[in-house]
Design a protein around this motif. Structure first.
Motif, short mmCIF file in Angstrom:
data_model
loop_
_atom_site.label_atom_id
_atom_site.label_comp_id
_atom_site.label_asym_id
_atom_site.label_seq_id
_atom_site.Cartn_x
_atom_site.Cartn_y
_atom_site.Cartn_z
N TYR A 19 -10.70 -6.80 15.19
CA TYR A 19 -12.09 -7.05 15.61
C TYR A 19 -12.44 -8.53 15.43
O TYR A 19 -13.04 -9.16 16.32
CB TYR A 19 -13.04 -6.17 14.80
N SER B 266 -9.27 -0.79 1.81
CA SER B 266 -8.44 -1.41 2.85
C SER B 266 -7.02 -0.88 2.73
O SER B 266 -6.44 -0.89 1.65
CB SER B 266 -8.45 -2.94 2.75
N ARG C 264 -3.59 0.11 9.93
CA ARG C 264 -2.73 -1.06 9.88
C ARG C 264 -1.92 -1.17 11.17
O ARG C 264 -1.73 -0.18 11.89
CB ARG C 264 -1.78 -0.98 8.68
N ASP D 167 -8.33 -2.15 11.89
CA ASP D 167 -9.53 -2.20 11.06
C ASP D 167 -9.07 -1.88 9.64
O ASP D 167 -7.87 -1.87 9.36
CB ASP D 167 -10.62 -1.25 11.57
N TYR D 168 -9.98 -1.59 8.74
CA TYR D 168 -9.60 -1.48 7.34
C TYR D 168 -8.82 -0.22 6.99
O TYR D 168 -8.29 -0.11 5.89
CB TYR D 168 -10.86 -1.60 6.46
N ASN E 120 -3.41 -1.60 3.55
CA ASN E 120 -2.81 -2.90 3.83
C ASN E 120 -1.45 -2.85 4.50
O ASN E 120 -1.29 -3.35 5.60
CB ASN E 120 -2.74 -3.72 2.54
N ASN F 277 -4.71 -6.08 10.65
CA ASN F 277 -5.00 -4.66 10.82
C ASN F 277 -5.93 -4.44 12.00
O ASN F 277 -6.70 -5.33 12.37
CB ASN F 277 -5.66 -4.10 9.56
N ASP G 53 -8.81 -10.98 9.28
CA ASP G 53 -7.92 -9.97 8.72
C ASP G 53 -7.90 -8.68 9.52
O ASP G 53 -7.14 -7.77 9.21
CB ASP G 53 -8.27 -9.68 7.25
N THR G 54 -8.74 -8.60 10.56
CA THR G 54 -8.75 -7.42 11.41
C THR G 54 -8.74 -7.83 12.88
O THR G 54 -9.10 -8.96 13.23
CB THR G 54 -10.00 -6.55 11.16
N ARG H 65 -7.39 -13.96 5.12
CA ARG H 65 -8.73 -13.60 4.68
C ARG H 65 -9.58 -14.86 4.46
O ARG H 65 -10.78 -14.84 4.71
CB ARG H 65 -8.67 -12.76 3.41
N GLU I 31 -1.68 -12.45 3.67
CA GLU I 31 -2.96 -11.76 3.77
C GLU I 31 -4.08 -12.60 3.16
O GLU I 31 -5.18 -12.70 3.71
CB GLU I 31 -2.89 -10.41 3.06
#
Length: 547
Positions: free
Chosen positions: A243, A92, A428, A424-425, A94, A422, A240-241, A235, A231
């Motif tokens: 999506y 990830s 950012r 995605d992973y 960050n 983010n 956290d994303t 989570r 963060e």
């Protein structure tokens, strides 16, 4: 006639080519490489097939877009190297800390040996000068691809209804998704380092100002701690994303996301107020942060929390303490520099603050900006025993502003929109981009400025922040993260049409187009769902504290 900018160049007789030749010679002397090209003020890869009549400008890492491409390139190479050396690792990317990106591996403990192995493989990939090629699939092809590959890399593109295809960047057999143009080969990002840092690692790269070297890394422990605090919470919420955020919105759980985000702000403000109240010697609260961090609303909401602790906030404006216009320093262009510390009458400001803290009374000045002088209109100020000064300004974390005030009497707060969401992973979301979108919306709503005006002045704003705010952020007693995980889903509705007004006749078109494509990824959220005391109301309007 079409030509490939990287392979063929332009015809000698073409004026654009002559400009590029001249520009290339300048870059060669500075030791820089070209990373992308503006075609009609739109960012394109060096492999782009252009027309002879196109307006062309090559860009190196001294440009924002060239520097972004460098960062994407080195992160891509890092992800490829990690995938090859430790294929089970869940990476990830960050957040940015100085000229470095802080990364983690979610399912493995990072060791010194891992760092050495990944760094060595990265160097091999760079030395091999491997092609990075873009592959575009239709949505139907992508559905089958992701079903077969069992990967999440780039899957966020499938649900984007405003995106026709799905693109991935390939290097040999490795593929990944990155938002934006990439270097054409791995050899372009040859200055880097990877170091273990905390429970993660840093991928270091040159600054835009010094493209051929790595500057000394400056630790940002408080900033990292603040980012990790938020963060961890997101989570736990399993958002956290982008999506996952879009999924929450589409499945009707928007109100829950908003309430939890706002509750996090409320709790943090209450904790800060409690901490101030416990420090019996504190007599003044100093608040600083970059543009569009939400300082005004934060100060008012903190004031409410302070009242609950028996402290009445009293504000004093640093803007009323400018030096006389004739004494105001000028910048390198000969214009008045109103943002430098020397533009403040430090002696008078400190004398007035000290007088107030000692129980005295002051005559409050009002600065007349039209004439450039202080005026005294009979306004007096005196602090009662249960009152506390609250001061907000760009220099508030610089102790030179309040040099005559004992440290134990000051409580310093750094506030910024420190985005932890983010795409995605591996992609950012830039905290600077989020603040810029906030500012575009606010400037239009309350100052009558177009998005074009905001983009034109943004570089100057950033220079002021880099000089007067960011160097002092670690001096604070506490950091407040003003980001809201849902905010871009709200800001999209107002920001998108403003940015779409900018055409390719303007140099700012490249930045506008990038932000437009970025915002298209977000599911919209109705601003009517936002609480009236939310920090976000400072930008979209409707705040209970007034606009």
């Amino acid at each position: 006639m079409k030509y490939n900018i990287l392979k063929e160049g332009l015809k000698q007789q073409d004026e654009s080519y002559r400009k590029i030749q001249k520009w290339d010679r300048k870059c060669y002397k500075r030791g820089k490489k070209d990373y992308c090209v503006y075609v009609q003020y739109e960012v394109k890869s060096l492999n782009y097939e252009a027309n002879e009549i196109d307006n062309i400008e090559l860009l190196d890492t001294s440009s924002k877009d060239g520097h972004r491409i460098y960062i994407r390139g080195i992160l891509y190479i890092m992800a490829k190297a990690l995938n090859e050396v430790y294929p089970e690792a869940l990476l990830s990317v960050n957040y940015q800390l100085s000229s470095a990106m802080f990364c983690k591996i979610d399912n493995m403990e990072i060791t010194d040996e891992m760092i050495v192995n990944v760094k060595a493989r990265m160097q091999e990939i760079i030395n091999q000068n491997l092609e990075i090629r873009k592959v575009v699939m239709t949505k139907e092809e992508a559905e089958e691809f992701y079903s077969n590959e069992k990967t999440l890399r780039g899957i966020v593109q499938i649900d984007n209804t405003q995106k026709e295809g799905v693109s991935l960047y390939y290097c040999e057999d490795y593929f990944n998704y990155f938002f934006g143009v990439m270097p054409v080969t791995t050899a372009y990002t040859d200055v880097f380092d990877v170091i273990k840092y905390g429970d993660g690692f840093l991928v270091r790269y040159p600054s835009a100002e010094k493209p051929n070297e790595l500057t000394n890394y400056k630790s940002n422990k408080k900033l990292l701690s603040t980012l990790e605090e938020y963060e961890d919470i997101h989570r736990v919420l399993q958002i956290d994303t982008l999506y996952k955020l879009n999924k929450e919105i589409k499945e009707g759980r928007t109100s829950n996301v908003i309430l939890l985000s706002e509750a996090l702000h409320e709790k943090k403000m209450a904790n800060i107020a409690d901490d101030i109240a416990k420090r019996k010697n504190v007599k003044m609260v100093l608040i600083a942060g970059p543009s569009s961090s939400g300082k005004t609303t934060f100060a008012k909401r903190l004031g409410v929390e302070l009242r609950l602790n028996g402290l009445k906030p009293v504000t004093i404006s640093v803007d009323n303490y400018f030096v006389e216009r004739v004494d105001n320093p000028k910048d390198e262009n000969g214009d008045y520099d109103f943002e430098c510390l020397e533009a403040i009458d430090l002696e008078l400001f400190n004398n007035h603050i000290k007088t107030l803290l000692d129980g005295g009374t002051i005559d409050v000045p009002t600065f007349d900006f039209k004439v450039g002088t202080k005026r005294y209109n009979g306004e007096k100020m005196h602090l009662e025993d249960d009152e506390i000064l609250v001061i907000e300004g760009i220099h508030c974390l610089n102790d030179k502003l309040t040099s005559s005030i004992p440290m134990e009497q000051k409580y310093k707060i750094y506030i910024s929109d420190l985005t932890v969401l983010n795409i995605d992973y591996c992609n950012r979301i830039s905290t600077t981009d989020t603040r810029l979108i906030r500012r575009i919306v606010r400037d239009n709503n309350f100052r009558g400025y177009s998005a074009l005006h905001t983009l034109r002045t943004w570089a100057s704003v950033n220079r002021g922040e880099n000089k007067n705010i960011f160097p002092y952020q670690e001096n604070c007693d506490v950091m407040f993260n003003s980001s809201l995980i849902y905010e871009l889903s709200v800001l999209k509705k107002q920001a998108l049409p403003l940015l779409q007004e900018i055409t390719n006749a303007e140099p700012e078109y490249a930045e506008a187009k990038r932000l437009v494509e970025f915002l298209k990824y977000f599911e919209e959220v109705d601003e009517g769902l936002i609480p009236q005391n939310s920090l976000l109301r400072e930008f979209v309007g409707g705040s209970i504290f007034g606009d």
